[in-house]
Design an enzyme around this catalytic site. Structure first.
Site, PDB file in Angstrom:
ATOM      1  CG  HIS A  91      -0.247   0.244   2.508  1.00 30.27           C
ATOM      2  ND1 HIS A  91       0.465  -0.728   3.153  1.00 30.27           N
ATOM      3  CD2 HIS A  91      -0.124   1.357   3.273  1.00 30.27           C
ATOM      4  CE1 HIS A  91       0.982  -0.248   4.260  1.00 30.27           C
ATOM      5  NE2 HIS A  91       0.653   1.020   4.362  1.00 30.27           N
TER       6      HIS A  91
HETATM    7  C1  UD1 Z   1      -1.731   5.438   6.337  1.00 30.49           C
HETATM    8  C2  UD1 Z   1      -0.382   5.806   6.964  1.00 30.49           C
HETATM    9  C3  UD1 Z   1       0.612   4.668   6.756  1.00 30.49           C
HETATM   10  C4  UD1 Z   1       0.046   3.334   7.235  1.00 30.49           C
HETATM   11  C5  UD1 Z   1      -1.305   3.108   6.557  1.00 30.49           C
HETATM   12  C6  UD1 Z   1      -1.934   1.824   6.986  1.00 30.49           C
HETATM   13  C7  UD1 Z   1       0.243   8.186   6.904  1.00 30.49           C
HETATM   14  C8  UD1 Z   1       1.093   9.183   6.225  1.00 30.49           C
HETATM   15  N1  UD1 Z   1       0.186   6.978   6.317  1.00 30.49           N
HETATM   16  O1  UD1 Z   1      -1.530   5.310   4.939  1.00 30.49           O
HETATM   17  O2  UD1 Z   1       1.786   4.943   7.483  1.00 30.49           O
HETATM   18  O3  UD1 Z   1       0.934   2.307   6.912  1.00 30.49           O
HETATM   19  O4  UD1 Z   1      -2.164   4.206   6.886  1.00 30.49           O
HETATM   20  O5  UD1 Z   1      -3.147   1.608   6.352  1.00 30.49           O
HETATM   21  O6  UD1 Z   1      -0.339   8.485   7.917  1.00 30.49           O
HETATM   22  N2  UD1 Z   1      -8.986   5.344   2.372  1.00 30.49           N
HETATM   23  C9  UD1 Z   1     -10.196   4.722   2.376  1.00 30.49           C
HETATM   24  N3  UD1 Z   1     -10.758   4.426   3.596  1.00 30.49           N
HETATM   25  C10 UD1 Z   1     -10.160   4.734   4.773  1.00 30.49           C
HETATM   26  C11 UD1 Z   1      -8.924   5.376   4.752  1.00 30.49           C
HETATM   27  C12 UD1 Z   1      -8.337   5.664   3.547  1.00 30.49           C
HETATM   28  O7  UD1 Z   1     -10.781   4.439   1.338  1.00 30.49           O
HETATM   29  O8  UD1 Z   1     -10.723   4.418   5.840  1.00 30.49           O
HETATM   30  C13 UD1 Z   1      -8.347   5.645   1.067  1.00 30.49           C
HETATM   31  C14 UD1 Z   1      -8.573   7.067   0.639  1.00 30.49           C
HETATM   32  O9  UD1 Z   1      -8.716   7.072  -0.746  1.00 30.49           O
HETATM   33  C15 UD1 Z   1      -7.272   7.746   1.002  1.00 30.49           C
HETATM   34  C16 UD1 Z   1      -6.266   6.632   0.810  1.00 30.49           C
HETATM   35  O10 UD1 Z   1      -6.958   5.442   1.190  1.00 30.49           O
HETATM   36  O11 UD1 Z   1      -7.008   8.867   0.224  1.00 30.49           O
HETATM   37  C17 UD1 Z   1      -5.023   6.780   1.644  1.00 30.49           C
HETATM   38  O12 UD1 Z   1      -5.370   6.942   3.047  1.00 30.49           O
HETATM   39  P1  UD1 Z   1      -4.383   7.753   4.031  1.00 30.49           P
HETATM   40  O13 UD1 Z   1      -4.946   7.775   5.400  1.00 30.49           O
HETATM   41  O14 UD1 Z   1      -4.058   9.087   3.390  1.00 30.49           O
HETATM   42  O15 UD1 Z   1      -3.041   6.939   3.989  1.00 30.49           O
HETATM   43  P2  UD1 Z   1      -2.759   5.366   3.939  1.00 30.49           P
HETATM   44  O16 UD1 Z   1      -2.246   5.042   2.589  1.00 30.49           O
HETATM   45  O17 UD1 Z   1      -3.916   4.589   4.453  1.00 30.49           O
END
Ligand code: UD1
Length: 362
Positions: free
Chosen positions: A208
């Site tokens: 991811h």
């Molecule tokens: C975040 C953490 C990362 C961790 C990961 C575990 C940061 C910088 N990154 O990354 O260290 O390893 O979580 O999962 O804090 N989204 C959903 N549903 C959700 C949450 C996110 O669909 O509940 C999608 C959204 O499109 C979002 C994308 O995932 O834009 C990324 O989510 P984000 O919280 O920005 O970072 P992660 O890649 O999840």
């Protein structure tokens, strides 16, 4: 003493649960109470609520519901919402865990309000500033007051950055507390029977990181190489993070040999990890969990902030070196992978040590 515990994203929940259970057990004796803040960085049921239910974490006192956004948007939204909350809910110490945006954002807010901050999993460094997590670690550790660490290497990183010895507490790995507490409750996910999975007869994949999944050509190439490397009699199971799902949907390729499934809760994911032939991942936590469970781990990153998983444990860095990947898979399949050991203080008692120290803070 009234603590404020911060959790925001999936990897935070297994780190905060043991702290809560320890306060529930010993809080009265130590005179410690807590409030739990969920920033809402993760909000999907399978990335958040399921973990609360499975790990027995109480409903948070507040969910700031910040949701997704760019790095700046998300960090800023957490800061604005947490500042409003904490101004009305006074606290003696803010405790943050790990390295996600919620960790850094809440640390900055607390310190600017002159509230002391304790960081659990402090001092680990990849020295790779292309990863948002490394910036979160560096900023948090540059302003925190108390540093709870997993290893001597983390202690040294902190010393080198000028942190005083009496602020550093080597307590072990908090995430392993959750593993030890729940290992007897790991449960088969539906895919086990649906795809007729058998212990030791599949590789588990999780990817991811933006550097692996945000560019469709890079990601396609990676999946093709993963499939090519694994002998056909072994299956490949891939629980897909929402960030990665978007890429798979736009890849328009048929990776027939990979079983793609929705993200799993903690107990089902850990069941798959514990029974896998090996794991292919870019996660930080899974490098540690596989070391604890003696499962071979191939990390698709150029570096790691958790080097003891390589020197002591079962992990190796692969990056995008698919030659090394193939050799590693062959070794695992032939039963020639290193056996690995468990780093000191990864014993399920880290929360106990942390809360004891906290009770002695003036
Ligand atoms: C975040 C953490 C990362 C961790 C990961 C575990 C940061 C910088 N990154 O990354 O260290 O390893 O979580 O999962 O804090 N989204 C959903 N549903 C959700 C949450 C996110 O669909 O509940 C999608 C959204 O499109 C979002 C994308 O995932 O834009 C990324 O989510 P984000 O919280 O920005 O970072 P992660 O890649 O999840």
């Amino acid at each position: 003493m009234n603590l404020t515990l911060i959790a925001g994203a999936r990897p935070n929940f297994m780190k905060i649960a043991p702290i809560i259970h320890e306060i529930e057990a010993k809080g009265a004796e130590y005179g410690i109470k807590y409030q739990l803040v969920h920033t809402g960085q993760h909000y999907d049921k399978m990335l958040s609520d399921t973990f609360f239910e499975e790990l027995n974490i109480p409903v948070p006192d507040i969910n700031l519901n910040v949701g997704s956004g760019t790095q700046a948007e998300q960090t800023a939204n957490i800061m604005v919402a947490f500042e409003k909350y904490i101004l009305n809910h006074p606290t003696d110490l803010v405790i943050v865990v790990g390295d996600v945006n919620s960790t850094m954002a809440c640390s900055i807010v607390a310190k600017k309000l002159q509230i002391p901050v304790a960081h659990i999993e402090a001092g680990i460094r990849s020295f790779d500033l292309t990863m948002p997590e490394e910036i979160n670690r560096m900023v948090t550790d540059s302003i925190a007051d108390f540093f709870f660490t997993t290893s001597d290497i983390a202690n040294n990183n902190l010393r080198k950055s000028g942190i005083n010895e009496d602020q550093i507490f080597l307590v072990g790995n908090i995430m392993i507390d959750s593993l030890v507490r729940n290992i007897d409750k790991f449960k088969k996910p539906p895919v086990w029977d649906e795809k007729n999975l058998k212990s030791d007869e599949y590789f588990l994949v999780t990817l991811h990181r933006p550097s692996n999944v945000d560019d469709v050509a890079t990601f396609n190439d990676m999946l093709q190489n993963i499939v090519k490397g694994v002998p056909e009699h072994l299956k490949i199971v891939f629980p897909v993070h929402p960030r990665t799902r978007k890429m798979i949907d736009s890849a328009h390729q048929d990776f027939a040999n990979i079983v793609f499934i929705e993200p799993l809760g903690y107990l089902e994911f850990m069941y798959l990890l514990k029974n896998a032939k090996g794991v292919i991942t870019d996660s930080g936590g899974i490098q540690e969990e596989s070391t604890f469970l003696s499962i071979p781990c191939l990390t698709f990153r150029e570096n790691t902030e958790r080097p003891e998983t390589i020197t002591i444990g079962t992990n190796e860095l692969i990056g995008k070196d698919y030659g090394k990947y193939q050799e590693s898979i062959d070794k695992i399949v032939d039963g020639n992978w290193k056996k690995g050991g468990i780093p000191p203080l990864w014993d399920g008692k880290t929360a106990e040590r942390i809360i004891k120290f906290v009770s002695e803070f003036k």
